[in-house]
Motif scaffolding. Sequence first.
Motif, mmCIF file in Angstrom:
data_model
loop_
_atom_site.group_PDB
_atom_site.id
_atom_site.type_symbol
_atom_site.label_atom_id
_atom_site.label_comp_id
_atom_site.label_asym_id
_atom_site.label_seq_id
_atom_site.Cartn_x
_atom_site.Cartn_y
_atom_site.Cartn_z
ATOM 1 N N MET A 10 52.990 37.899 39.946
ATOM 2 C CA MET A 10 52.125 38.189 38.786
ATOM 3 C C MET A 10 50.676 38.364 39.250
ATOM 4 S SD MET A 10 52.203 38.720 35.626
ATOM 5 C CE MET A 10 50.878 39.121 34.505
ATOM 6 N N LYS A 11 50.285 37.422 40.151
ATOM 7 C CA LYS A 11 48.932 37.488 40.685
ATOM 8 C C LYS A 11 48.745 38.816 41.423
ATOM 9 C CE LYS A 11 45.958 34.080 42.843
ATOM 10 N NZ LYS A 11 45.944 32.943 43.744
ATOM 11 N N LYS A 12 49.792 39.162 42.155
ATOM 12 C CA LYS A 12 49.748 40.377 42.945
ATOM 13 C C LYS A 12 49.652 41.602 42.029
ATOM 14 C CE LYS A 12 51.296 41.025 47.526
ATOM 15 N NZ LYS A 12 52.307 40.803 48.532
ATOM 16 N N PHE A 13 50.408 41.519 40.951
ATOM 17 C CA PHE A 13 50.424 42.609 39.979
ATOM 18 C C PHE A 13 49.013 42.853 39.438
ATOM 19 C CE2 PHE A 13 51.005 44.099 35.576
ATOM 20 C CZ PHE A 13 51.695 45.266 35.845
ATOM 21 N N LEU A 14 48.349 41.754 39.064
ATOM 22 C CA LEU A 14 46.982 41.873 38.542
ATOM 23 C C LEU A 14 46.054 42.464 39.603
ATOM 24 C CD1 LEU A 14 46.503 38.576 36.498
ATOM 25 C CD2 LEU A 14 46.480 40.936 35.670
ATOM 26 N N LEU A 15 46.263 41.999 40.808
ATOM 27 C CA LEU A 15 45.428 42.483 41.907
ATOM 28 C C LEU A 15 45.570 43.989 42.059
ATOM 29 C CD1 LEU A 15 43.623 41.522 44.301
ATOM 30 C CD2 LEU A 15 45.671 41.655 45.693
ATOM 31 N N TYR A 16 46.850 44.436 41.976
ATOM 32 C CA TYR A 16 47.080 45.873 42.116
ATOM 33 C C TYR A 16 46.452 46.649 40.972
ATOM 34 C CZ TYR A 16 49.979 45.596 46.237
ATOM 35 O OH TYR A 16 50.395 45.423 47.520
ATOM 36 N N ILE A 17 46.521 46.082 39.771
ATOM 37 C CA ILE A 17 45.897 46.745 38.619
ATOM 38 C C ILE A 17 44.411 46.964 38.888
ATOM 39 C CG2 ILE A 17 45.253 46.443 36.185
ATOM 40 C CD1 ILE A 17 48.109 46.911 36.235
ATOM 41 N N VAL A 18 43.768 45.874 39.350
ATOM 42 C CA VAL A 18 42.334 45.967 39.623
ATOM 43 C C VAL A 18 42.065 47.009 40.700
ATOM 44 C CG1 VAL A 18 40.342 44.713 40.530
ATOM 45 C CG2 VAL A 18 41.878 43.597 38.913
ATOM 46 N N LEU A 19 42.889 46.973 41.751
ATOM 47 C CA LEU A 19 42.694 47.925 42.855
ATOM 48 C C LEU A 19 42.877 49.361 42.380
ATOM 49 C CD1 LEU A 19 44.425 46.149 45.871
ATOM 50 C CD2 LEU A 19 41.998 46.542 45.504
ATOM 51 N N ILE A 20 43.898 49.567 41.532
ATOM 52 C CA ILE A 20 44.153 50.930 41.039
ATOM 53 C C ILE A 20 42.989 51.409 40.183
ATOM 54 C CG2 ILE A 20 45.588 52.260 39.435
ATOM 55 C CD1 ILE A 20 47.990 50.576 40.580
ATOM 56 N N LEU A 21 42.501 50.491 39.317
ATOM 57 C CA LEU A 21 41.357 50.856 38.491
ATOM 58 C C LEU A 21 40.166 51.234 39.374
ATOM 59 C CD1 LEU A 21 41.486 48.228 35.591
ATOM 60 C CD2 LEU A 21 41.863 50.706 35.463
ATOM 61 N N GLY A 22 39.957 50.443 40.401
ATOM 62 C CA GLY A 22 38.849 50.719 41.309
ATOM 63 C C GLY A 22 39.011 52.072 41.979
ATOM 64 N N ALA A 23 40.225 52.317 42.477
ATOM 65 C CA ALA A 23 40.484 53.579 43.160
ATOM 66 C C ALA A 23 40.242 54.760 42.230
ATOM 67 C CB ALA A 23 41.916 53.587 43.706
ATOM 68 N N VAL A 24 40.732 54.622 40.977
ATOM 69 C CA VAL A 24 40.555 55.717 40.008
ATOM 70 C C VAL A 24 39.071 55.938 39.751
ATOM 71 C CG1 VAL A 24 40.897 56.370 37.596
ATOM 72 C CG2 VAL A 24 42.813 55.474 38.944
ATOM 73 N N ALA A 25 38.344 54.841 39.562
ATOM 74 C CA ALA A 25 36.920 54.959 39.264
ATOM 75 C C ALA A 25 36.184 55.712 40.368
ATOM 76 C CB ALA A 25 36.312 53.570 39.070
ATOM 77 N N PHE A 26 36.584 55.422 41.619
ATOM 78 C CA PHE A 26 35.901 56.091 42.732
ATOM 79 C C PHE A 26 36.386 57.520 42.923
ATOM 80 C CE2 PHE A 26 34.649 51.828 44.042
ATOM 81 C CZ PHE A 26 33.339 52.078 44.409
ATOM 82 N N ALA A 27 37.689 57.733 42.735
ATOM 83 C CA ALA A 27 38.264 59.030 43.064
ATOM 84 C C ALA A 27 38.100 60.038 41.923
ATOM 85 C CB ALA A 27 39.743 58.876 43.421
ATOM 86 N N TYR A 28 38.029 59.545 40.679
ATOM 87 C CA TYR A 28 38.066 60.448 39.532
ATOM 88 C C TYR A 28 36.993 61.542 39.579
ATOM 89 C CZ TYR A 28 38.141 62.282 34.855
ATOM 90 O OH TYR A 28 38.189 63.136 33.813
ATOM 91 N N PRO A 29 35.722 61.133 39.778
ATOM 92 C CA PRO A 29 34.698 62.194 39.761
ATOM 93 C C PRO A 29 34.983 63.272 40.795
ATOM 94 C CG PRO A 29 33.694 60.018 39.863
ATOM 95 C CD PRO A 29 35.163 59.824 40.067
ATOM 96 N N PHE A 30 35.454 62.843 41.935
ATOM 97 C CA PHE A 30 35.696 63.813 42.989
ATOM 98 C C PHE A 30 36.868 64.734 42.649
ATOM 99 C CE2 PHE A 30 37.181 65.365 47.034
ATOM 100 C CZ PHE A 30 35.984 65.786 47.599
ATOM 101 N N VAL A 31 37.933 64.102 42.147
ATOM 102 C CA VAL A 31 39.105 64.890 41.764
ATOM 103 C C VAL A 31 38.735 65.859 40.647
ATOM 104 C CG1 VAL A 31 41.408 64.775 40.754
ATOM 105 C CG2 VAL A 31 40.723 63.127 42.503
ATOM 106 N N TRP A 32 37.939 65.324 39.716
ATOM 107 C CA TRP A 32 37.516 66.178 38.602
ATOM 108 C C TRP A 32 36.725 67.370 39.129
ATOM 109 C CZ3 TRP A 32 32.697 67.665 36.802
ATOM 110 C CH2 TRP A 32 32.703 68.349 35.577
ATOM 111 N N MET A 33 35.804 67.090 40.062
ATOM 112 C CA MET A 33 34.969 68.158 40.611
ATOM 113 C C MET A 33 35.844 69.215 41.301
ATOM 114 S SD MET A 33 32.003 67.870 43.500
ATOM 115 C CE MET A 33 33.072 67.457 44.860
ATOM 116 N N MET A 34 36.832 68.710 42.075
ATOM 117 C CA MET A 34 37.697 69.628 42.800
ATOM 118 C C MET A 34 38.447 70.536 41.826
ATOM 119 S SD MET A 34 40.705 68.636 45.445
ATOM 120 C CE MET A 34 41.831 68.080 44.198
ATOM 121 N N LEU A 35 39.056 69.935 40.790
ATOM 122 C CA LEU A 35 39.852 70.715 39.844
ATOM 123 C C LEU A 35 38.968 71.640 39.012
ATOM 124 C CD1 LEU A 35 42.357 67.936 38.772
ATOM 125 C CD2 LEU A 35 42.809 69.923 40.222
ATOM 126 N N ALA A 36 37.789 71.089 38.631
ATOM 127 C CA ALA A 36 36.920 71.886 37.759
ATOM 128 C C ALA A 36 36.410 73.128 38.473
ATOM 129 C CB ALA A 36 35.740 71.029 37.286
#
Lengths: 367, 269
Positions: B1-27
């Motif tokens: 469960m702890k691990k699950f939460l950790l992964y959620i946080v990590l995924i959110l972090g990854a999305v936050a960092f990657a999103y602008p770049f991915v958006w820029m690439m697609l746009a």
Amino acid sequence: MPSVALRGLRKVFDDGTVAVHGADISVEEGEFLVLVGPSGCGKSTTLRMIAGLETITEGSLYIDDHLVNDVAPKDRNIAMVFQNYALYPHMSVFDNMAFGLKLRKVPKHEIKERVDQAASILGLEDILERKPKALSGGQRQRVAVGRAIVRHPRVFLFDEPLSNLDAKLRVQMRMEISKLHRKLGATMIYVTHDQVEAMTMGDRIVVMKDGYIEQIDTPIDLYTQPVNRFVAGFIGSPAMNFMEGTLQQNGSLTFREADSGLSIVLSDERKSSLADYINLPITLGIRPEDISVARADSAENDSAVIELKVELLEPMGNEIILHASSNALEFVARVVPQELPDPGQNIRLAFARSKFHFFDHESGKSL
Amino acid sequence: MKKFLLYIVLILGAVAFAYPFVWMMLASFKPELEIGGLTLLPSSWTLDSYRLVFESIPIVRAFLNSLIVVVAVTGSVLLFSSMIAYALSKLNWRGRETVFNTILFTMMVPGMVMLIPLYTLVVRFGWTDSLVGLIVPFLMNATAVLILRQSFLTIPGDILEAARIDGCGELRILFTIIWPLSIPAIVTAGIIVFIGNWNEVLWPIMVIRKEEWMTMPQMVALFSVGGGSFGKLGPQLAAAFMLGLPIIALFLFFQRYFISSMASSGLKG
């Protein structure tokens, strides 16, 4: 012509510590010379000066009669084996051994020949392609030795090469290095703090302490005729027993131990050499094997018999290390396996008079 | 469960960092009108934005300029900084600590403070409007010295002494023994210098006026804010995406070393 000659070699470090106070040593061609002493005695520094890894503050160093004080290590025609092996981690065993030859532009086929030859001497044929990481401690040490052999140097230097190995491997490598020395006939200078290594391997031994050379001699002479108390105590295991006391002449020459008042009558042969020390403080030394269990019935003319309390028995199989004491006095004896009283009980021990060593109380010099 | 939460946080972090770049690439592949919309994927893929970039500015020339500058700077920094780091970590000489402290001190001086004196120097040397003016001031780098010195310190001295007896001079020790044993640190220092230099905009804007010597970030910046893009978002995004590509490629290629160096930077050996 000595192979390596140290003339008043002195090393003072930047912070002012004097590591070596003027060492004078001549190493003969083909000799196996061991530098031994407790840590901080300057033995490694002396070796490193010979290697050219430390600058020489004062004095001269000759290799084959050439003054090499300011010659770079690579041009001194020496090879060195380090305590931590010092193999290049990113190179295979073959490359580790070949590196020095490559730098000297030795032709490729000759490099291969020499490395293969060294590998077969040391039993490294099957691991030539491995990296040092994948080797055991003993194998690494062999590679380090191999790296030295392939260079065909004039002088081999060993800096405590066996101290990182376990006891069994150490004995084995000790023999291998001795054999290698016989096979190659090269001059070898070997640093160790282990007096067993020194005694078993060296043609001659240099005992050092606090940057001074205490004695240079063959192992046997070092053992039987130590020049001072330090050498007597350092060489031999268990160490020599020492008693502080005064010499008295009342009828017969007697040694009187200072604290316990224990008296030991000395043999008359010693009279002449000890004449100057009557009524003066003096140190008496006796090696553990020169103390034996006194036989109850026979008169022990050539031994002084003392009654002591057994403290501890260490049976080694072939012998027993016996710790005995009386008041503040403590003795270690090495006796043949036999029935001995239990710890706490008394035992009569015979001290062989002819084996006594005497040392000046102040200077520690042998008398 | 702890691990699950950790992964959620990590995924959110990854999305936050990657999103602008991915958006820029697609746009950058979207038709101009769609860029303001909410969809991530374009309804129809188009290279119009890129075409406009290539037509309106000499971006290939700028890319080459940037490449020359950044390769020269990174190479020189690694070469000289590793020499300095070697002297600071493995050789004994009087004043070593003072020199090291001085180098550390230069890291504390903000770059902005150095800008005017450096610019004056470059002008006096007549290096404006040339790649030399972009390269020479950055031939050495205190951060790289620090990273490399710390890494070199972990190499046992015995190995170097063995090499000295084997016949190496100091330079050969540096390049045949120290370098191969310090690859992660060298890659890390190299990437840091490369990225820093690649992204540099302010200095080229000061030194370079002629378009033929402009670097890529300078040109992309001028293109985006200087009106070259006619206020169109698509070409700006396309130019920015192209600017970021080499860095991404570099990181993907060397990421193994980069991470292993960061992970072991606190451990000895």
